[in-house]
Design an enzyme around this catalytic site. Structure first.
Site, PDB file in Angstrom:
ATOM      1  N   GLU A 213       0.726  -0.940   0.201  1.00 47.73           N
ATOM      2  CA  GLU A 213       0.084  -0.024  -0.025  1.00 47.73           C
ATOM      3  C   GLU A 213       0.955   1.114  -0.037  1.00 47.73           C
ATOM      4  O   GLU A 213       1.718   1.306   0.816  1.00 47.73           O
ATOM      5  CB  GLU A 213      -0.759  -0.076   1.202  1.00 47.73           C
ATOM      6  CG  GLU A 213      -1.713   1.021   1.268  1.00 47.73           C
ATOM      7  CD  GLU A 213      -2.747   0.887   2.544  1.00 47.73           C
ATOM      8  OE1 GLU A 213      -3.412   1.924   2.849  1.00 47.73           O
ATOM      9  OE2 GLU A 213      -2.666   0.004   3.263  1.00 47.73           O
TER      10      GLU A 213
ATOM     11  N   LYS B  21       4.256   0.864   9.443  1.00 44.16           N
ATOM     12  CA  LYS B  21       4.426   2.032   8.948  1.00 44.16           C
ATOM     13  C   LYS B  21       3.738   3.251   9.621  1.00 44.16           C
ATOM     14  O   LYS B  21       4.499   4.388   9.872  1.00 44.16           O
ATOM     15  CB  LYS B  21       3.739   2.061   7.563  1.00 44.16           C
ATOM     16  CG  LYS B  21       4.574   1.492   6.416  1.00 44.16           C
ATOM     17  CD  LYS B  21       3.740   1.413   5.103  1.00 44.16           C
ATOM     18  CE  LYS B  21       2.969   0.211   4.884  1.00 44.16           C
ATOM     19  NZ  LYS B  21       2.246  -0.036   3.958  1.00 44.16           N
TER      20      LYS B  21
ATOM     21  N   ARG C 120       4.460 -12.547  10.060  1.00 43.07           N
ATOM     22  CA  ARG C 120       4.937 -11.320  10.008  1.00 43.07           C
ATOM     23  C   ARG C 120       6.649 -11.105  10.482  1.00 43.07           C
ATOM     24  O   ARG C 120       6.690 -11.873  11.629  1.00 43.07           O
ATOM     25  CB  ARG C 120       4.457 -10.144  10.949  1.00 43.07           C
ATOM     26  CG  ARG C 120       3.193  -9.715  10.397  1.00 43.07           C
ATOM     27  CD  ARG C 120       2.589  -8.554  11.222  1.00 43.07           C
ATOM     28  NE  ARG C 120       3.021  -7.436  10.683  1.00 43.07           N
ATOM     29  CZ  ARG C 120       2.441  -6.625   9.838  1.00 43.07           C
ATOM     30  NH1 ARG C 120       1.407  -7.216   8.938  1.00 43.07           N
ATOM     31  NH2 ARG C 120       3.058  -5.601   9.294  1.00 43.07           N
TER      32      ARG C 120
END
Ligand code: ATP
Ligand code: MG
Length: 562
Positions: free
Chosen positions: A38, A272, A262
């Protein structure tokens, strides 16, 4: 032989096993993966893991990987991020086959939505998001059907079109899949597919005022691109059922979703959102601060793509969440830098050595030579000027040394790296008692490479010639956080920032070869650490970042609770 094959099979990770099975059974002739960032921030080490995995698999099994920007949310995406993401992937050493944007599929996604409506599998709901959420039920209680659930297909088609045409304000209508409000998987209780958002999009501009939800864009985009293995992180496990349902009902290419844990690294944060806070609140010097776990930060710090790829290979992938020791990443960096770094001598905290028996001829400089990298068989060489006055490191001299101090001391001998053996005769002090000069004699027959002196010394020191030295600023970086998992600590993660994680040394003295330092080269400052040129370097000032120490000088804190 059989055993060898077995061993190899054992070392496959679970995704490789699945892929080999799929290729063997003929399910796919070749594989396609995608990396779907993204564009709302800079890539970090977690993304690097996903990149190495996705691109690594298609490299190994000869397929290809697409880069797909997941830009379905109009308000957050920025072109700056798109550019940085592409730069970072290339720098890591990977090349995507096609560059796509989920927003390129908005027309197709709209058509898919219409298809679902026509099949009686989607409806327009007039309830607002809060009410919808309140009616979802709980894991133990079923939800409640919306009063708008049984609208006719025609009414739904017309309302959906009017949503698209901008006839309704934000939040007044949504498109929902018609599945089962009592489903055991909460995500299957008539999930939202589209919402109204009158917002400008970085690519589609003002063409759309309805935007697909993640779940209605991701799997469909995978399918459009014929992605065979859509790899994501564990939090998407509950989404898989909806991913499959949509593909089945739309009767489109059957992409499959697979999940892995992850990547978390110790002593940092890897989201982020949190990294953005560090930047906007100025705890760090931007996204590329060398203490950031971002790819751009690691690049500025001097990490190499090879070392990051090596790290990803060594850790592999897991099916359960865990925190990887950043020490392993640093180990990989050190390993690679040891092979490629050019050796240079830099004195951080100088004390002057005067060679009382060294005669300088006016206008002449003695040039010594040394290998740029002894780890490299074909190493190039550089010249190092030698002269009567030298700097050595203050800590390499002791007036009253303990036993086994093999560096310089009164009456003691050491070798100057790539130069001569010297002996300390006299210690000169100022009126406060501080040492100002060390008067030494050098042994002319002891020159490195042609030593006929027969003297054996145990210590070798780095040094620079005073009149030839250049100066530079050093930035000594350490871990940004004091605790292993700052996100898990009480209170704000930013309370755990180590205020000493950057120490600047304003002036050090370096051999002149360093004047030609380049941004893409790596340096080992002998006995000091690995360094790289920083972008803050200017005509008048060279700045180097410490990439990593020579050895692991850091020890783990005793962990809580034993
Ligand atoms: P963040 O929480 O940092 O914003 P994200 O998952 O929202 O991360 P995306 O840009 O959506 O970031 O992620 C792009 C790809 O990178 C996704 O496939 C995602 O699963 C993967 N990814 C992101 N963070 C990690 C991580 N820590 N470990 C492994 N893969 C990750
Ligand atoms: Mg995301």
């Amino acid at each position: 032989m059989a055993e060898e094959i077995k061993k190899e099979e054992k070392s496959l990770n679970f995704l490789e096993e699945i892929i080999e099975e799929d290729l063997k059974s003929g399910k796919y002739k070749s594989i396609v993966t995608r990396f779907p960032p993204e564009p709302n921030g800079y890539l970090h080490m977690g993304h690097a893991t996903s990149i190495c995995l996705n691109f690594g698999l298609t490299k190994k099994y000869s397929g290809y990987t697409n880069l797909r920007f997941d830009d379905t949310n109009p308000s957050t995406e920025e072109t700056e991020y798109v550019d940085s993401i592409k730069e970072d992937i290339k720098w890591l050493g990977f090349q995507w086959k096609n560059e796509h944007y989920a927003s390129d599929y908005f027309d197709e996604l709209y058509e898919y939505a219409v298809t679902l409506i026509k099949k009686g599998l989607a409806y327009v709901d007039d309830l607002n998001a809060d009410v919808i959420a309140a009616m979802k039920g709980s894991p133990t209680e079923p939800g409640t059907n919306s009063p708008f659930r049984d609208r006719s297909i025609d009414e739904n088609l017309s309302l959906f079109e009017r949503m698209k045409n901008g006839e309704f304000p934000d939040g007044t209508h949504t498109l929902r899949a018609k599945i089962d409000m009592a489903h055991t998987n909460m995500l299957m209780r008539d999930p939202l597919l589209y919402r109204i958002k009158h917002a400008h999009h970085h690519r589609t501009g003002d063409k759309w005022c309805i935007y697909p939800m993640y779940d209605f864009a991701h799997g469909q985009s995978d399918s459009i691109e014929q992605v065979t293995h859509s790899i994501c992180t564990l939090e998407f496990v509950p989404h898989r059922e909806l991913y499959d349902w949509l593909i089945e009902k739309l009767e489109i290419f059957p992409s499959r979703q697979y999940e892995f844990a992850r990547r978390n690294l110790s002593y940092t944060v890897m989201s982020k959102r949190k990294l953005l806070q560090l930047v906007t609140e100025k705890h760090v010097d931007g996204w590329d601060d060398p203490r950031m776990p971002t790819i751009t930060g690691m690049r500025r710090r001097g990490y190499t793509p090879e070392s990051i790829r090596d790290f990803c290979d060594r850790v592999g992938i897991a099916k359960r969440d865990n925190v990887t020791d950043v020490g392993l990443l640093e180990f990989c960096v050190r390993e690679h830098l040891n092979k490629i770094a050019l050796r240079r001598m830099v004195v951080f905290d100088p004390v002057k050595v005067v060679l009382t028996n060294y005669n300088e001829l006016p206008g002449q400089t003695e040039m010594l030579t040394s290998e740029d990298n002894p780890e490299d068989e074909k190493s190039s060489h550089r010249d190092i000027p030698f002269s009567k006055e030298l700097y050595i490191e203050r800590e390499d001299f002791m007036e009253n040394p303990p036993k086994k101090f093999f560096r310089l001391a009164p009456g003691q001998m050491v070798r100057l790296k790539s130069a001569y053996i010297i002996k300390c005769d006299d210690v000169i002090k100022d009126e406060t008692g501080a040492i100002t000069e060390l008067h030494c004699t050098y042994i002319p027959e002891s020159v490195s490479g042609n030593d006929v002196s027969d003297i054996k010394v145990k210590g070798t020191l780095h040094w620079v010639s005073v009149k030839h030295a250049i100066t530079a600023e050093l930035r000594m970086y350490d871990r940004l956080f004091k605790t292993e998992d700052p996100s898990k600590e009480e209170g704000d993660f930013k309370d755990y920032i180590d205020p000493d994680s950057l120490q600047t040394i304003k002036t050090v003295y370096a051999e002149p070869a360093l004047k030609k330092a380049k941004f893409d080269e790596r340096y080992q400052f002998l006995r000091k650490g690995y360094f790289t040129l920083d972008k803050d370097t200017s005509e008048s000032r060279m700045v180097f970042n410490r990439t990593v120490t020579l050895k692991d000088s850091w020890k783990p804190q005793p962990s809580k609770g034993g």
